[in-house]
Motif scaffolding. Structure first.
Motif, PDB file in Angstrom:
ATOM      1  N   ILE A 385       0.853  -1.203   0.000  1.00 59.61           N
ATOM      2  CA  ILE A 385       0.000   0.000   0.000  1.00 59.61           C
ATOM      3  C   ILE A 385       0.886   1.250   0.000  1.00 59.61           C
ATOM      4  N   VAL A 386       1.908   1.243   0.851  1.00 63.93           N
ATOM      5  CA  VAL A 386       2.792   2.419   0.935  1.00 63.93           C
ATOM      6  C   VAL A 386       3.548   2.607  -0.393  1.00 63.93           C
ATOM      7  N   GLU A 387       3.851   1.508  -1.045  1.00 65.42           N
ATOM      8  CA  GLU A 387       4.546   1.609  -2.342  1.00 65.42           C
ATOM      9  C   GLU A 387       3.567   1.876  -3.490  1.00 65.42           C
ATOM     10  N   ASP A 388       2.288   2.047  -3.126  1.00 63.76           N
ATOM     11  CA  ASP A 388       1.251   2.340  -4.110  1.00 63.76           C
ATOM     12  C   ASP A 388       1.056   1.207  -5.119  1.00 63.76           C
ATOM     13  N   LYS A 389       1.241  -0.005  -4.633  1.00 63.12           N
ATOM     14  CA  LYS A 389       1.016  -1.167  -5.501  1.00 63.12           C
ATOM     15  C   LYS A 389      -0.377  -1.712  -5.234  1.00 63.12           C
ATOM     16  N   GLU A 390      -0.874  -2.463  -6.170  1.00 64.87           N
ATOM     17  CA  GLU A 390      -2.205  -3.040  -5.966  1.00 64.87           C
ATOM     18  C   GLU A 390      -2.172  -4.067  -4.829  1.00 64.87           C
ATOM     19  N   GLU A 391      -3.205  -4.123  -4.025  1.00 61.77           N
ATOM     20  CA  GLU A 391      -3.207  -5.069  -2.909  1.00 61.77           C
ATOM     21  C   GLU A 391      -4.558  -5.787  -2.851  1.00 61.77           C
ATOM     22  N   PRO A 392      -4.687  -6.882  -3.620  1.00 63.37           N
ATOM     23  CA  PRO A 392      -5.985  -7.574  -3.695  1.00 63.37           C
ATOM     24  C   PRO A 392      -6.423  -8.181  -2.360  1.00 63.37           C
ATOM     25  N   ARG A 393      -5.487  -8.413  -1.433  1.00 67.01           N
ATOM     26  CA  ARG A 393      -5.872  -9.030  -0.157  1.00 67.01           C
ATOM     27  C   ARG A 393      -6.746  -8.110   0.693  1.00 67.01           C
ATOM     28  N   LEU A 394      -6.829  -6.816   0.306  1.00 65.03           N
ATOM     29  CA  LEU A 394      -7.708  -5.888   1.048  1.00 65.03           C
ATOM     30  C   LEU A 394      -9.162  -6.361   1.003  1.00 65.03           C
ATOM     31  N   ASP A 395      -9.499  -7.059  -0.058  1.00 64.69           N
ATOM     32  CA  ASP A 395     -10.852  -7.597  -0.208  1.00 64.69           C
ATOM     33  C   ASP A 395     -11.196  -8.575   0.919  1.00 64.69           C
ATOM     34  N   VAL A 396     -10.170  -9.265   1.392  1.00 66.61           N
ATOM     35  CA  VAL A 396     -10.376 -10.279   2.440  1.00 66.61           C
ATOM     36  C   VAL A 396     -10.231  -9.672   3.830  1.00 66.61           C
ATOM     37  N   TYR A 397      -9.195  -8.831   4.025  1.00 69.20           N
ATOM     38  CA  TYR A 397      -8.840  -8.396   5.380  1.00 69.20           C
ATOM     39  C   TYR A 397      -9.151  -6.927   5.668  1.00 69.20           C
ATOM     40  N   GLY A 398      -9.622  -6.191   4.667  1.00 66.50           N
ATOM     41  CA  GLY A 398      -9.833  -4.750   4.843  1.00 66.50           C
ATOM     42  C   GLY A 398     -11.071  -4.437   5.702  1.00 66.50           C
ATOM     43  N   PHE A 399     -11.203  -3.157   6.034  1.00 65.72           N
ATOM     44  CA  PHE A 399     -12.384  -2.698   6.797  1.00 65.72           C
ATOM     45  C   PHE A 399     -13.548  -2.545   5.812  1.00 65.72           C
ATOM     46  N   ASN A 400     -13.973  -3.658   5.234  1.00 68.00           N
ATOM     47  CA  ASN A 400     -15.016  -3.591   4.222  1.00 68.00           C
ATOM     48  C   ASN A 400     -16.380  -3.506   4.899  1.00 68.00           C
ATOM     49  N   GLU A 401     -17.306  -2.921   4.165  1.00 65.47           N
ATOM     50  CA  GLU A 401     -18.624  -2.613   4.740  1.00 65.47           C
ATOM     51  C   GLU A 401     -19.262  -3.795   5.478  1.00 65.47           C
ATOM     52  N   ASP A 402     -19.121  -4.983   4.884  1.00 67.15           N
ATOM     53  CA  ASP A 402     -19.761  -6.157   5.502  1.00 67.15           C
ATOM     54  C   ASP A 402     -19.020  -6.650   6.745  1.00 67.15           C
ATOM     55  N   ARG A 403     -17.875  -6.044   7.071  1.00 70.65           N
ATOM     56  CA  ARG A 403     -17.112  -6.526   8.222  1.00 70.65           C
ATOM     57  C   ARG A 403     -17.164  -5.569   9.410  1.00 70.65           C
TER      58      ARG A 403
END
Ligand SMILES: Cc1cc2nc3c(=O)[nH]c(=O)nc-3n(C[C@H](O)[C@H](O)[C@H](O)COP(=O)(O)OP(=O)(O)OC[C@H]3O[C@@H](n4cnc5c(N)ncnc54)[C@H](O)[C@@H]3O)c2cc1C
Length: 404
Positions: A385-403
């Motif tokens: 994230i800090v390197e501004d690269k894509e991070e698909p794992r955010l879908d699993v572990y991020g503060f997503n609405e359903d979580r």
């Protein structure tokens, strides 16, 4: 918050990393990491490897939070069985989480090879025992589903279990991809390495009391009245991270641990596997490189440190009795005991990434019984994230609405 009490073995076994360096000036850097436990250390490692300037701040003596109390078992299987996790978050995310945890064990191993440190990292198998018939049914289902997704797993029948481990249980899941370590040494060895090798600064005994958003990131305020300006702030503050979160996302629990005096190596169970069980709260156990046995469990909900600590004496007896029932032939004499606080999320997965609308404050919250493998995943994600690269794992572990 008082994160643990009693006598965690690791702080005695290792020389204390007695580093006293409170921040006494205003500074500016690219990334500030709050927390010097295993999570903050792994984040620092990833950032230093990417040559990103970073500063770590801790209010305590370095790495003496939960990381000093951890039993440090590294398993790909998380507290929530894969079959249940699929029901909670869907097949794709659940399988991804299990596979990420599997990979993270090798990633940890590689870090210690790279920095030439040995935090007693040892590859050991895991045996997950069926505690009763209900547990056996769960394990059979779990076996099929893990096989389907190519996760390493074997099923041990009652007789095989008796032969391999001299254990009486209706059956077990077994794999040889786990590991164990000393989490305190794991964190401090990384920090010592980067203090020498990298553009990395470490400040102990410095409490972050407040923060404000600026046009270019954050300004943090310390108890001593100094400020730190940075682009990103990483919250690796363990179970005390709640003060940086707009909303509660986890429940706190207390767990109890005893460690035996050393025993002769040939008295230990064959293969020295990590052992746990399907019953909740589960008993967990491992051995150490100096042939001690660690037994933990008897978890209760956390209300306050006083209540947690008042139960320690009673919990020691219970854990000793449970161990003796399981392995009557092994002479277990408790040498030290402690209790610690950990936390659990609704779906059993950690929270990693930015809170919505706060893109420069990144959380690395490895909540759950597998905190260390989650810390490894968090460190890699934060670097991306800090390197501004894509991070698909955010879908699993991020503060997503359903979580949240
Ligand atoms: C008894 C026990 C057994 C466990 N067993 C296992 C296991 O077998 N396997 C496993 O994977 N995990 C296990 N865990 C969980 C694992 O130990 C934790 O997930 C992990 O240690 C958390 O590390 P951390 O760096 O996130 O937190 P910590 O080690 O607690 O570090 C956070 C740091 O942040 C600092 N901090 C907090 N707030 C501030 C602030 N405002 N300003 C400055 N500094 C601040 C604290 O002082 C602390 O040092 C166990 C935990 C316990 C307690």
């Amino acid at each position: 918050m008082d994160l643990h009490s009693g006598l965690p073995y690791w702080i005695i076994k290792n020389e204390l990393f007695d580093y006293f360096n409170p921040l006494d000036a205003d500074i500016e850097t690219e990334v500030v990491i709050i927390g010097s436990g295993i999570t903050g250390s792994l984040v620092a490692h990833e950032l230093c490897e990417a040559k990103i300037p970073c500063v770590m701040i801790d209010k305590r003596t370095i790495a003496t939070g939960s990381s000093a109390a951890s039993t440090s078992q590294l398993q790909y299987e998380i507290d929530v069985p894969l079959s249940e996790l699929i029901e909670k978050v869907g097949e794709e995310k659940a399988v991804k989480a299990y596979k990420d945890c599997l990979d993270s064990i090798t990633d940890l191993e590689n870090i210690y090879k790279k920095i030439k440190a040995d935090p007693d990292f040892r590859r050991v198998p895991t045996t997950l025992l069926a505690s009763n018939r209900k547990g056996l049914k769960l394990l059979k289902k779990e076996y099929e589903i893990r096989k389907k997704y190519d996760l390493p797993v074997d099923f041990l029948e009652k007789e095989e279990l008796k032969e391999q481990l001299n254990l009486d249980a209706p059956g077990a899941l077994y794999n040889e991809t786990s590991a164990q370590m000393d989490c305190y040494k794991g964190a401090t060895s990384i920090l010592k390495y980067h203090l020498k090798q990298s553009n990395f600064q470490l400040f102990s005994h410095t409490l972050i009391t407040d923060y404000e958003e600026t046009s270019s990131g954050y300004k943090l305020l310390t108890e001593g009245g100094n400020t730190i300006k940075c682009k990103y702030v990483i919250i690796a503050a363990g179970f005390e991270a709640g003060e940086f979160l707009p909303k509660k996302v986890m429940d706190l629990l207390s767990t109890y641990v005893i460690i035996s005096q050393p025993v002769y190596e040939d008295m230990l169970w064959k293969n020295r596997s990590l052992i746990w069980e399907t019953k909740e709260p589960y008993l967990y156990m491992r051995t150490t490189v100096d042939n001690r046995i660690i037994v933990g469990g008897e978890d209760i909900s956390f209300s306050n440190p006083k209540h947690r600590d008042s139960r320690l004496r009673n919990k020691i007896k219970k854990l000793e009795n449970k161990f003796k029932k399981m392995f009557p032939e092994i002479p277990f004499v408790t040498d030290m005991a402690w209790c610690g606080t950990f936390s659990a999320t609704k779906d059993g997965l950690p929270f990693i990434g930015a809170w919505p609308e706060k893109p420069n404050m990144l959380f690395a919250l490895g909540y759950g019984g597998n905190g260390i493998t989650f810390s490894m995943i968090a460190a890699q994600m934060i670097r991306n994230i800090v390197e501004d690269k894509e991070e698909p794992r955010l879908d699993v572990y991020g503060f997503n609405e359903d979580r949240i």
